[in-house]
Design an enzyme around this catalytic site. Structure first.
Site, short mmCIF file in Angstrom:
data_model
loop_
_atom_site.label_atom_id
_atom_site.label_comp_id
_atom_site.label_asym_id
_atom_site.label_seq_id
_atom_site.Cartn_x
_atom_site.Cartn_y
_atom_site.Cartn_z
N ASP A 1 -0.57 4.23 0.97
CA ASP A 1 -1.41 5.23 1.65
C ASP A 1 -0.85 5.74 2.98
O ASP A 1 -1.46 6.62 3.60
CB ASP A 1 -2.83 4.66 1.86
CG ASP A 1 -2.83 3.34 2.64
OD1 ASP A 1 -1.95 3.14 3.50
OD2 ASP A 1 -3.73 2.51 2.39
N GLY B 1 -5.21 -9.10 3.51
CA GLY B 1 -5.88 -8.23 2.54
C GLY B 1 -5.18 -8.05 1.22
O GLY B 1 -5.16 -6.94 0.68
N CYS C 1 12.04 13.63 -7.54
CA CYS C 1 12.46 14.20 -8.81
C CYS C 1 12.33 13.15 -9.90
O CYS C 1 12.76 12.01 -9.73
CB CYS C 1 13.91 14.65 -8.67
SG CYS C 1 14.68 15.02 -10.23
N HIS D 1 5.67 -0.54 -2.92
CA HIS D 1 5.15 0.24 -4.06
C HIS D 1 5.26 1.73 -3.83
O HIS D 1 4.58 2.51 -4.51
CB HIS D 1 3.70 -0.17 -4.35
CG HIS D 1 3.57 -1.59 -4.86
ND1 HIS D 1 2.40 -2.31 -4.82
CD2 HIS D 1 4.49 -2.42 -5.41
CE1 HIS D 1 2.60 -3.53 -5.33
NE2 HIS D 1 3.86 -3.62 -5.68
N ASN E 1 0.82 -1.21 0.00
CA ASN E 1 0.00 0.00 0.00
C ASN E 1 0.85 1.25 0.00
O ASN E 1 1.94 1.27 0.56
CB ASN E 1 -0.92 0.01 1.23
CG ASN E 1 -1.84 -1.20 1.24
OD1 ASN E 1 -1.99 -1.86 0.21
ND2 ASN E 1 -2.43 -1.50 2.37
P1 OAD Z 1 -6.34 -6.10 -4.52
O1 OAD Z 1 -7.36 -5.04 -4.79
O2 OAD Z 1 -5.87 -6.94 -5.64
O3 OAD Z 1 -6.92 -7.11 -3.44
C1 OAD Z 1 -7.53 -6.66 -2.27
C2 OAD Z 1 -7.76 -7.86 -1.38
O4 OAD Z 1 -8.28 -7.37 -0.15
C3 OAD Z 1 -8.76 -8.87 -1.92
O5 OAD Z 1 -8.23 -10.18 -1.77
C4 OAD Z 1 -9.98 -8.68 -1.01
O6 OAD Z 1 -10.71 -9.89 -0.79
C5 OAD Z 1 -9.32 -8.22 0.27
N1 OAD Z 1 -10.19 -7.44 1.18
C6 OAD Z 1 -11.27 -6.68 0.89
N2 OAD Z 1 -11.78 -6.13 2.01
C7 OAD Z 1 -11.00 -6.54 3.04
C8 OAD Z 1 -11.02 -6.31 4.45
N3 OAD Z 1 -11.92 -5.54 5.05
N4 OAD Z 1 -10.05 -6.92 5.20
C9 OAD Z 1 -9.11 -7.70 4.62
N5 OAD Z 1 -9.06 -7.94 3.30
C10 OAD Z 1 -9.98 -7.38 2.52
O7 OAD Z 1 -5.14 -5.39 -3.77
P2 OAD Z 1 -3.62 -5.82 -3.63
O8 OAD Z 1 -3.50 -7.31 -3.47
O9 OAD Z 1 -3.01 -4.94 -2.61
O10 OAD Z 1 0.08 -2.09 -7.26
O11 OAD Z 1 -3.06 -5.42 -5.06
C11 OAD Z 1 -1.70 -5.45 -5.26
C12 OAD Z 1 -1.29 -4.33 -6.16
O12 OAD Z 1 -2.13 -4.24 -7.31
C13 OAD Z 1 -1.42 -2.95 -5.58
O13 OAD Z 1 -0.41 -2.63 -4.66
C14 OAD Z 1 -1.29 -2.11 -6.83
C15 OAD Z 1 -2.14 -2.90 -7.81
O14 OAD Z 1 -1.65 -2.90 -9.09
C16 OAD Z 1 0.61 -0.90 -7.61
O15 OAD Z 1 0.00 0.15 -7.54
C17 OAD Z 1 2.04 -0.99 -8.09
#
Ligand code: OAD
Length: 254
Positions: A106, A192, A129, A121, A104
């Site tokens: 954020d 998550g 820059c 990330h 994340n």
């Molecule tokens: P995803 O959006 O792919 O997955 C989010 C996950 O969080 C899913 O498996 C959901 O089931 C789960 N989820 C939803 N609500 C939740 C809750 N309340 N508690 C726990 N889990 C929950 O996000 P990421 O796996 O982080 O990369 O995606 C990886 C990367 O994809 C990001 O960092 C980003 C994107 O491309 C970049 O920006 C480089």
């Protein structure tokens, strides 16, 4: 939530010597930040990632891209860490060896109090820059008046957000530290993440092959679930506080 699973997870975490937590967008969901892959509300459903999150998009329209990130910086600054972030910060108090690897950008883990963080990330509150990568920590859009995008003080190139865009490599040092932590950990708490985006998604498999226990927290099964030893199905803001409270109790008893 199955109580036996919670008890087992807490026992494993409490006895772990080199624990790692690995988080994705889901841990910030309960702070109101949409995840990437939510079918109707995911960020990239409404916006074109090529225009807004690639080097080419930035070079084509730097003002648009800067303003999009200024908008998102504002959004994350208006949100608050949720009980899931706070539980992970508390876990670092209980287990000072804990290393937190996050996908994340954020900054909510830091705001919740976690300190040992590897940001795979980048971090949206920082800018850098475009040419030389000089960092500008905690960028304030509010206090800036001038050309958009702003320019680097040293070399006059554009500034850009310090996040990994599509097609870019991950920051080498963070990636190396993350691989090292994954290879050396004896327990990985995966929270998550869909486990779809490489190379981050390879970390749990790497840890498991080296003998670590894998505990996953997610309301839905993910790509990681088949290789998890324990799957705690639920929201991180609900499951993590319970698990961490139990870890605290075990530590106090022992
Ligand atoms: P995803 O959006 O792919 O997955 C989010 C996950 O969080 C899913 O498996 C959901 O089931 C789960 N989820 C939803 N609500 C939740 C809750 N309340 N508690 C726990 N889990 C929950 O996000 P990421 O796996 O982080 O990369 O995606 C990886 C990367 O994809 C990001 O960092 C980003 C994107 O491309 C970049 O920006 C480089």
């Amino acid at each position: 939530m199955d109580r036996e699973l919670l008890v087992q997870a807490a026992a494993w975490i409490a006895e772990s010597r080199r624990p790692v937590a690995f988080t994705g967008a889901g841990v910030s969901r309960e702070s109101g930040i949409p995840t990437f892959r939510e079918a109707t509300t995911g960020f990239w459903e409404r916006y074109d990632p090529y225009e807004l999150a690639t080097v080419e998009g930035f070079l084509k329209n730097p003002k648009l891209v800067w303003e999009w990130y200024a908008f998102r910086r504002q959004l994350v600054r208006e949100t608050e860490p949720n009980p899931g972030h706070k539980a992970l910060a508390e876990l670092e108090h209980l287990l000072p060896e804990l290393m937190l690897i996050t996908q994340n950008v954020d900054n909510l883990h830091r705001r919740a109090g976690s300190r040992r963080i590897i940001e795979l990330h980048g971090n949206i509150t920082r800018v850098k820059c475009f040419k030389e990568g000089t960092l500008y920590e905690d960028w304030s859009d509010k206090d800036y008046r001038g050309e958009i995008p702003p320019r680097c003080k040293a070399c006059y190139s554009y500034l850009r957000p310090d996040v990994v865009w599509f097609g870019e490599s991950l920051p080498a040092r963070a990636l190396e530290e993350a691989f090292k932590s994954a290879e050396n950990c004896d327990l990985m708490l995966v929270v998550g993440t869909s486990g779809l985006v490489q190379p981050a998604a390879s970390l749990p498999g790497m840890a498991r092959r080296r003998g670590a226990r894998i505990i996953e927290v997610n309301p839905d099964p993910s790509e990681i679930t088949p290789s998890a030893h324990l799957f705690l199905q639920g929201k991180s803001g609900e499951v993590l506080p319970e698990v961490v409270a139990r870890v605290g109790a075990i530590r106090r008893e022992g």
